[in-house]
Design a protein around this motif. Structure first.
Motif, PDB file in Angstrom:
ATOM      1  N   ARG A 163       0.794  -1.465   0.218  1.00 44.30           N
ATOM      2  CA  ARG A 163      -0.032   0.058   0.338  1.00 44.30           C
ATOM      3  C   ARG A 163       0.177   1.356   0.224  1.00 44.30           C
ATOM      4  O   ARG A 163       2.439   1.502   0.098  1.00 44.30           O
ATOM      5  CB  ARG A 163      -0.909   0.082   1.067  1.00 44.30           C
ATOM      6  CG  ARG A 163      -1.761  -1.016   1.136  1.00 44.30           C
ATOM      7  CD  ARG A 163      -3.282  -0.622   2.818  1.00 44.30           C
ATOM      8  NE  ARG A 163      -4.154  -1.930   2.503  1.00 44.30           N
ATOM      9  CZ  ARG A 163      -4.975  -2.255   1.790  1.00 44.30           C
ATOM     10  NH1 ARG A 163      -5.828  -1.093   0.671  1.00 44.30           N
ATOM     11  NH2 ARG A 163      -5.725  -3.536   2.371  1.00 44.30           N
ATOM     12  N   SER A 164       0.816   2.139  -0.011  1.00 48.92           N
ATOM     13  CA  SER A 164       0.665   3.930  -0.464  1.00 48.92           C
ATOM     14  C   SER A 164       0.825   3.929   0.564  1.00 48.92           C
ATOM     15  O   SER A 164      -0.523   3.775   1.956  1.00 48.92           O
ATOM     16  CB  SER A 164       0.354   4.480  -1.395  1.00 48.92           C
ATOM     17  OG  SER A 164      -1.117   4.889  -1.051  1.00 48.92           O
ATOM     18  N   SER A 219      -0.525   7.133   1.931  1.00 49.34           N
ATOM     19  CA  SER A 219      -1.732   7.526   2.111  1.00 49.34           C
ATOM     20  C   SER A 219      -2.742   7.365   2.730  1.00 49.34           C
ATOM     21  O   SER A 219      -3.690   7.592   3.005  1.00 49.34           O
ATOM     22  CB  SER A 219      -2.146   8.724   0.627  1.00 49.34           C
ATOM     23  OG  SER A 219      -2.084   7.554  -0.220  1.00 49.34           O
ATOM     24  N   GLU A 220      -2.593   5.355   1.707  1.00 49.00           N
ATOM     25  CA  GLU A 220      -3.930   4.553   2.605  1.00 49.00           C
ATOM     26  C   GLU A 220      -4.079   4.220   3.472  1.00 49.00           C
ATOM     27  O   GLU A 220      -5.153   3.697   4.282  1.00 49.00           O
ATOM     28  CB  GLU A 220      -3.851   3.807   1.240  1.00 49.00           C
ATOM     29  CG  GLU A 220      -3.919   3.848  -0.047  1.00 49.00           C
ATOM     30  CD  GLU A 220      -3.823   2.197  -0.476  1.00 49.00           C
ATOM     31  OE1 GLU A 220      -4.847   1.194  -0.557  1.00 49.00           O
ATOM     32  OE2 GLU A 220      -3.157   2.730  -2.267  1.00 49.00           O
ATOM     33  N   GLU A 261      -3.589   1.782  -4.503  1.00 54.42           N
ATOM     34  CA  GLU A 261      -2.227   2.399  -5.031  1.00 54.42           C
ATOM     35  C   GLU A 261      -1.493   1.265  -5.052  1.00 54.42           C
ATOM     36  O   GLU A 261      -0.790   1.335  -3.904  1.00 54.42           O
ATOM     37  CB  GLU A 261      -1.879   3.981  -4.896  1.00 54.42           C
ATOM     38  CG  GLU A 261      -0.481   4.576  -5.599  1.00 54.42           C
ATOM     39  CD  GLU A 261      -0.384   5.516  -5.066  1.00 54.42           C
ATOM     40  OE1 GLU A 261       1.392   6.390  -5.543  1.00 54.42           O
ATOM     41  OE2 GLU A 261      -0.949   6.636  -4.662  1.00 54.42           O
ATOM     42  N   THR A 320       2.496  -0.619  -4.823  1.00 59.51           N
ATOM     43  CA  THR A 320       3.523   0.401  -4.869  1.00 59.51           C
ATOM     44  C   THR A 320       4.784  -0.624  -5.535  1.00 59.51           C
ATOM     45  O   THR A 320       5.713  -0.535  -5.364  1.00 59.51           O
ATOM     46  CB  THR A 320       3.687   0.256  -3.419  1.00 59.51           C
ATOM     47  OG1 THR A 320       3.495  -0.667  -2.423  1.00 59.51           O
ATOM     48  CG2 THR A 320       3.469   1.665  -2.694  1.00 59.51           C
ATOM     49  N   LYS A 351       8.827  -1.870  -4.055  1.00 57.78           N
ATOM     50  CA  LYS A 351       9.300  -0.532  -3.709  1.00 57.78           C
ATOM     51  C   LYS A 351      10.117  -0.793  -1.766  1.00 57.78           C
ATOM     52  O   LYS A 351      11.305  -0.769  -1.913  1.00 57.78           O
ATOM     53  CB  LYS A 351       8.521   0.801  -3.375  1.00 57.78           C
ATOM     54  CG  LYS A 351       9.327   1.927  -2.726  1.00 57.78           C
ATOM     55  CD  LYS A 351       8.465   3.442  -3.009  1.00 57.78           C
ATOM     56  CE  LYS A 351       8.635   4.221  -1.770  1.00 57.78           C
ATOM     57  NZ  LYS A 351       7.448   4.813  -1.319  1.00 57.78           N
ATOM     58  N   TYR A 352       8.892  -1.543  -1.646  1.00 57.47           N
ATOM     59  CA  TYR A 352       9.408  -1.524   0.445  1.00 57.47           C
ATOM     60  C   TYR A 352      10.150  -2.627   0.678  1.00 57.47           C
ATOM     61  O   TYR A 352      10.935  -2.557   1.028  1.00 57.47           O
ATOM     62  CB  TYR A 352       7.812  -1.347   1.458  1.00 57.47           C
ATOM     63  CG  TYR A 352       7.544  -0.702   1.401  1.00 57.47           C
ATOM     64  CD1 TYR A 352       7.557   0.212   2.240  1.00 57.47           C
ATOM     65  CD2 TYR A 352       5.829  -0.327   0.949  1.00 57.47           C
ATOM     66  CE1 TYR A 352       7.261   1.949   1.879  1.00 57.47           C
ATOM     67  CE2 TYR A 352       5.108   1.108   1.034  1.00 57.47           C
ATOM     68  CZ  TYR A 352       5.633   1.822   1.214  1.00 57.47           C
ATOM     69  OH  TYR A 352       5.022   3.441   1.165  1.00 57.47           O
ATOM     70  N   GLY A 385       5.142   1.062   5.575  1.00 60.31           N
ATOM     71  CA  GLY A 385       6.094  -0.045   4.481  1.00 60.31           C
ATOM     72  C   GLY A 385       6.454  -0.773   4.478  1.00 60.31           C
ATOM     73  O   GLY A 385       6.766  -2.181   4.452  1.00 60.31           O
TER      74      GLY A 385
END
Length: 290
Positions: free
Chosen positions: A50-51, A53-54, A66, A68, A71-72, A256
């Motif tokens: 998750r991003s 913002s969520e 969104e 991701t 990335k994490y 994240g």
């Protein structure tokens, strides 16, 4: 002459009457419990995609709005020594397991198959020791290790768990069910007690040993209390201690990367359980059979 009516029910109608409603209800309850227990792992996995913002929105979505990507996970591996945490966890968990097996098996065999004065008292002490938490001897152990200069080492993280009373009790129950006739025949053939134990009895108790191995590895892989006391350097941090490195002073926890790291560190335990699942179930169910 009219044919006599056939009172035998059709196979379809008979199968409907024999519908195992009890089994269906049992499976529904087990399915509900499985969903409840697996839901935190699902949230952990989804949160790692998750991003930011969520994470703090009032609405909950089963899937990330969104995505991701990795990335994490990349951030987790590149910004912190996750592989070092896993290596330390493997060394400590396996080291404790090996020592527990080497010390608990002879003790359990003596309690199960030898007749001697005070055996029941020793068994009672073993059962009593099961009720003593690690927090009780933690301070004396810490002072002793500090006096010997052994803090912040693999040995300090492992030594309080070298003798497991739970392993002694579990193996004793398993050895108790082993036929005495086979042991007596091996003695008549000239085998020593040590050879009987490791060449005959132990191979027949592999399910119980596998069940204990799952318990032991899971417990000490996830242990935070004792490593938090004796481990100081980042190079010796265990997986639970390593998760604390994802604290951001300005914005708080990096959830994240934290969930991605938790997923990476949880995967080996799930793999171990899946590989030992059959032996684990057999070991748990057979240790109470005499």
């Amino acid at each position: 002459m009219a044919a006599a009516p056939n009172h035998r029910a059709s196979p379809r109608r008979a199968s409907r009457r024999r519908l195992p409603w009890g089994q269906i209800g049992t499976h529904l309850v087990l399915l509900l419990l499985a969903v409840l227990f697996l839901f935190p792992f699902y949230v952990m996995l989804v949160t790692s995609f998750r991003s930011p913002s969520e994470l703090f929105t009032p609405e909950f979505h089963l899937l990330p709005q969104e995505f991701t990507g990795l990335k994490y996970y990349i951030e987790s591996i590149t910004t912190s020594p996750v592989l070092t945490f896993m290596k330390n966890g493997v060394i400590i968990a396996l080291g404790i397991l090996v020592m527990q097996i080497l010390t608990a098996i002879p003790c359990a065999y003596a309690l199960a198959k030898f007749e001697f004065r005070g055996r029941n008292l020793l068994l009672a002490l073993v059962i009593f020791a099961l009720t003593v938490p690690i927090q009780v001897p933690a301070l004396p152990l810490y002072l002793g290790l500090n006096a010997l200069g052994l803090l912040d080492s693999y040995f300090a993280a492992m030594v309080p768990f070298f003798l497991s009373v739970f392993a002694i009790f579990l193996f004793r129950q398993s050895f108790k069910s082993y036929p005495d006739e086979i042991i007596q025949a091996a003695r008549l053939d000239g085998l020593s007690e040590w050879a009987i134990l490791w060449r005959i009895v132990v191979p027949g108790s592999i399910p119980a040993i596998a069940a204990f191995a799952v318990f032991s590895i899971t417990t000490h892989w996830n242990d935070l209390y004792w490593p938090l006391i004796v481990i100081r350097s980042n190079e010796l941090m265990t997986p639970p201690l390593g998760l604390a490195t994802f604290a951001d002073v300005e914005s708080g926890e990096n959830y994240g990367a934290l969930m991605a790291t938790a997923t990476i560190l949880t995967a080996p335990l799930m793999l171990v359980f899946m590989l030992a699942q059959r032996q684990f179930v057999r070991g748990v169910t057979m240790t109470g059979v005499k």
